[in-house]
Every structure is written in C-alpha cells, then in structure tokens.
Design an enzyme around this catalytic site. Structure first.
Site, PDB file in Angstrom:
ATOM      1  N   GLY A 128       0.813  -1.216   0.000  1.00  0.00           N
ATOM      2  CA  GLY A 128       0.000   0.000   0.000  1.00  0.00           C
ATOM      3  C   GLY A 128       0.838   1.253   0.000  1.00  0.00           C
TER       4      GLY A 128
ATOM      5  N   GLY B 208      12.742   0.952   2.617  1.00  0.00           N
ATOM      6  CA  GLY B 208      11.600   1.209   1.738  1.00  0.00           C
ATOM      7  C   GLY B 208      10.589   2.131   2.407  1.00  0.00           C
ATOM      8  N   SER B 209      10.238   1.801   3.643  1.00  0.00           N
ATOM      9  CA  SER B 209       9.248   2.613   4.367  1.00  0.00           C
ATOM     10  C   SER B 209       9.788   4.020   4.622  1.00  0.00           C
ATOM     11  CB  SER B 209       8.919   1.982   5.725  1.00  0.00           C
ATOM     12  OG  SER B 209       8.366   0.716   5.546  1.00  0.00           O
TER      13      SER B 209
ATOM     14  N   THR C 217      14.519  -3.584  10.730  1.00  0.00           N
ATOM     15  CA  THR C 217      14.282  -4.668   9.785  1.00  0.00           C
ATOM     16  C   THR C 217      15.099  -5.865  10.217  1.00  0.00           C
ATOM     17  OG1 THR C 217      14.735  -5.546   7.582  1.00  0.00           O
ATOM     18  CG2 THR C 217      16.007  -3.621   8.188  1.00  0.00           C
TER      19      THR C 217
ATOM     20  N   ASP D  33      16.233  -7.863   8.349  1.00  0.00           N
ATOM     21  CA  ASP D  33      17.248  -8.079   7.299  1.00  0.00           C
ATOM     22  C   ASP D  33      18.539  -7.301   7.569  1.00  0.00           C
ATOM     23  OD1 ASP D  33      15.124  -9.400   6.215  1.00  0.00           O
ATOM     24  OD2 ASP D  33      14.788  -8.009   4.558  1.00  0.00           O
TER      25      ASP D  33
ATOM     26  N   GLY E 234      15.564 -12.691   4.482  1.00  0.00           N
ATOM     27  CA  GLY E 234      16.532 -11.680   4.068  1.00  0.00           C
ATOM     28  C   GLY E 234      16.214 -11.260   2.650  1.00  0.00           C
TER      29      GLY E 234
HETATM   30  O1  F6P Z   1      11.868  -7.369   5.184  1.00  0.00           O
HETATM   31  C1  F6P Z   1      11.545  -8.229   6.212  1.00  0.00           C
HETATM   32  C2  F6P Z   1      11.018  -9.549   5.668  1.00  0.00           C
HETATM   33  O2  F6P Z   1      10.789 -10.402   6.766  1.00  0.00           O
HETATM   34  C3  F6P Z   1      11.934 -10.209   4.644  1.00  0.00           C
HETATM   35  O3  F6P Z   1      13.007 -10.868   5.245  1.00  0.00           O
HETATM   36  C4  F6P Z   1      10.954 -11.094   3.931  1.00  0.00           C
HETATM   37  O4  F6P Z   1      11.366 -11.350   2.607  1.00  0.00           O
HETATM   38  C5  F6P Z   1       9.694 -10.280   3.924  1.00  0.00           C
HETATM   39  O5  F6P Z   1       9.791  -9.362   4.997  1.00  0.00           O
HETATM   40  C6  F6P Z   1       8.437 -11.099   4.061  1.00  0.00           C
HETATM   41  O6  F6P Z   1       7.342 -10.266   3.891  1.00  0.00           O
HETATM   42  P1  F6P Z   1       5.858 -10.696   4.235  1.00  0.00           P
HETATM   43  O7  F6P Z   1       5.652 -10.402   5.700  1.00  0.00           O
HETATM   44  O8  F6P Z   1       5.017  -9.837   3.360  1.00  0.00           O
HETATM   45  O9  F6P Z   1       5.709 -12.149   3.956  1.00  0.00           O
END
Ligand code: F6P
Length: 382
Positions: free
Chosen positions: A82, A120-121, A142, A144, A187
């Site tokens: 979004g 990103g956010s 994050t 990551d 990640g």
């Molecule tokens: O960016 C954090 C993360 O957990 C990534 O490691 C992973 O690819 C993604 O978000 C998963 O996103 P979602 O919660 O939309 O499945």
C-alpha cells in the site's frame, strides 16, 4: 527546545519485527514523561492516516504495563504494502493517495512524525514529509539489517538468535541420522541473517544472494567433511539466494507487486541430494524469525533509538534517521539512506571469517581476494 511542537505522530511501517514495542515505549516515555508532549500512535503505518477519521490513539506511559517491552510485534499494527504513491486498488490500478495521508496528518493536528521502518518505508515517509512539510525522524528496523548508515536495525538481533537456535536444534538430529540439513532463512535481497547465523550456528555451507555459488562447490565441501569422518552437514540458505539459473525462487507477489521469496531451500536440498546422494532434509524458518521475545540487544537499541529520535525533534532537527555507529547513537540525513540497501560485502570481515572457518560461502571472486571495505562486524550488527 522545540517550542510549540508538542504533538507528535508515531508509526511503525513495513514488516514487523521484535523490538518495535520497545521503541514505541521509548518514544512515549521520553516525549510524554520527559518533555510533556503528546504522542499519537498511528495505526497500521500510513494506512491509519488514509482512514477517515484517521485511525490513531493517544499513547501515554500507562499503556506500557511492563509486558510490552518483552513482546514482539507492534501494538500500532503495520503494513508492508500500500505505497501511498502507487496505492493498489482491487481493479489492479495503482493510484497516488499521498495527499490524503498528508491531510490525515493535518486532521490529527500533529506537529511532527517519528517513523519506524526499513529503507523502503523510510523512503516513502520522506517523500510524504517533503510533500506535506512535515518534520520527520526515522528509526531503522528490519530483521534483514540492510539499512545503510547504521550498524544495527531493530529486529535483526532477535531474528539472528532464532536462526542460530534453529541450527542448534538441527545439528543433533542431523548427526543422529547422518543427514544434510538445509535451513532457509529470511533476508529480502540481503544475506546478513544467513551469514551471521551460519557462522554463529556452525554451518558448513552458507548461500547468499550476494555471492555466486556452484552446486559442485557445495558437493565438494560435503565430500571433504565425509572424508574427515563427519556424518552430517549444515547448510544455511538466504531466501533471496538464486537458483543456478541466476533467478530467485518467488512464491507469489503481494498486492503491491512485491515478490515474496521462499523455496530456494528445497531447490538446494534437491540439488545436494542429486549430486552427493546424501539424505537431505529442509527447514524453512519463515516468519518465526520475526516473533519471539526480543533479545536484550534489540530492546536496548530500540530504547536508544526511541529516546534519541525524540531528542532530535526537541533540538529542532528533522529529515534525519537515528543510527548506531562506533558504539554510539548518531543521526544522519534521511537522504543518505533511502534507496541504498546495505548488502553483504563480499570482501567484508564476516565473509573473511566464514572462509577462515572453512565454511563454503560461494565462489571466490577476484575483487574479494584483493580485499574491500572493512566492515568490522557491521554486517551482523555486532
Ligand atoms: O523485510 C523483512 C522480511 O521479513 C523479509 O526478510 C521477507 O522477505 C519479507 O519481509 C516477508 O514479507 P511478508 O511479511 O510480506 O511475507
């Protein structure tokens, strides 16, 4: 002191992680108790500002009864889809709703905003802040750990602990059954969790999106272990590591068109089994890495970042991100961090450590041998 700027918005955005509630608590304690300000918690990231009336709640230190510091998730809710500049509609179109967000912010009569998010956010929040002339401070989070400019992002330490714990649990069962265990960890586009957990958890092979590998290289490592008398092997694969074709394994796309990775562990497991004839089992850790009790490190960083973010606003600063660097809390322009994800440095200290331990982390490239930027544990947030 930041006179007249006493009502601040606070939101969490992007994927949740452990430590967000500790950051919320720190902002509220510092702003409300310390400075006599009001803090308005915005629900579900920027989505709360799209709702009419805006979805938000006044936050006071009373809300933090002692349990929230210890809880993963975020009491404010969050979203990682979004993007208001390209908001997905059910008919498949994308529309710009940024002005509605700015208007929601105005309706709540807020003077400034603290946003907790990944790169990103934070990039989206910065665009919104510029559009609406909103003083903004970012706090990096994050699992990551790929936000540039900070050695630590909230959530990474807990994810690393969970992934290392998984290896601790996989090793005895691998050894009992003479198996190769493949562990796929999260990640998105950066292999920090895989690399750090692989080193901490005694992996024999670590596969990352940043370093090319060959199945023959993995097989040679497993054969060498067998020749030494070892009856098991541990392999850690980052979800964004590619197949041999160079393509990542994408499960699906979310509403915003973002690729959701997952499945490379099974691919690697199958290829190892075909090549080495070893018995292989695969574990995909997934969202388990985002929950659990936040580690002391994540609670500590969240607390430091939350207090410093409020203090920056109090000093009249904005358009900055708080960061951890050289054993200290610092801040830097948000412009320096947006759209520049921090990936694993193929010549960094952790890759050198992994190779020094005999771990197969992919093929050695020319640039790697000549040495590169000294990361000194930056990749792990150590
Ligand atoms: O960016 C954090 C993360 O957990 C990534 O490691 C992973 O690819 C993604 O978000 C998963 O996103 P979602 O919660 O939309 O499945």
């Amino acid at each position: 002191m930041y006179k007249g700027k006493k009502r601040i918005g606070l939101l969490t955005s992007g994927g949740d992680c452990a430590g967000l509630n500790a950051a919320i608590r720190a902002v509220v304690n510092r702003a409300v108790d310390g400075l006599g300000w009001q803090v308005v918690g915005l629900h579900k990231g920027t989505a709360g500002l799209l709702a009419r009336p805006p979805e938000a709640e006044s936050l006071s230190p009373n809300r933090f009864d002692g349990t929230l510091l210890r809880m993963a998730g975020t009491i404010l809710g969050t979203t990682n889809k979004g993007n208001p500049f390209a908001f997905p509609y059910p008919d498949g179109t994308l529309r710009d709703r940024s002005e509605e967000i700015v208007e929601g912010f105005r309706q709540l009569e807020l003077d400034a905003l603290i946003g907790v998010g990944g790169d990103g956010s934070l990039s989206i929040l910065r665009r919104l802040a510029q559009q609406g002339d909103i003083p903004l401070i970012g706090i990096p989070k994050t699992i990551d750990n790929d936000v540039v400019g900070t050695e630590v992002a909230i959530g990474h330490a807990t994810a690393l602990w969970v992934a290392t714990d998984a290896l601790d649990r996989l090793q005895p069962t691998a050894a009992s059954h003479d198996r190769v265990m493949v562990l796929e960890v999260m990640g998105r586009d950066a292999g920090h969790i895989a690399l750090s957990a692989g080193i901490s958890g005694g992996a024999d092979v670590i596969l990352l999106p940043e370093l090319p590998y060959r199945i023959e290289g993995i097989a040679a490592k497993i054969d060498a272990l067998r020749a030494q008398g070892r009856n098991f092997a541990l392999v850690v694969v980052a979800e964004a590591a590619p197949m041999e074709t160079g393509e990542p394994v994408v499960q699906a796309h979310n509403d915003a068109g973002m690729a959701l990775y997952g499945g490379i562990g099974h691919y690697i497991g199958r290829r190892i089994s075909e090549t080495t004839k070893a018995e292989v089992r695969v574990t995909v850790l997934g969202h388990v890495q985002r929950g659990g009790t936040p580690t002391p490190r994540d609670r500590l960083m969240a607390s430091i970042f939350g207090v410093h973010a409020v203090d920056l606003l109090a000093a009249g600063k904005s358009d900055r991100m708080v960061a951890w660097s050289g054993r200290n809390v610092v801040d830097l322009p948000l412009a320096d961090i947006v759209d520049r994800p921090h990936r694993v440095d193929p010549a960094g200290a952790l890759i050198r450590t992994a190779r020094g331990l005999g771990i197969y982390v992919g093929e050695v490239s020319g640039g790697e041998e000549s040495g590169g930027e000294e990361s000194g544990g930056e990749e792990s947030g150590a």
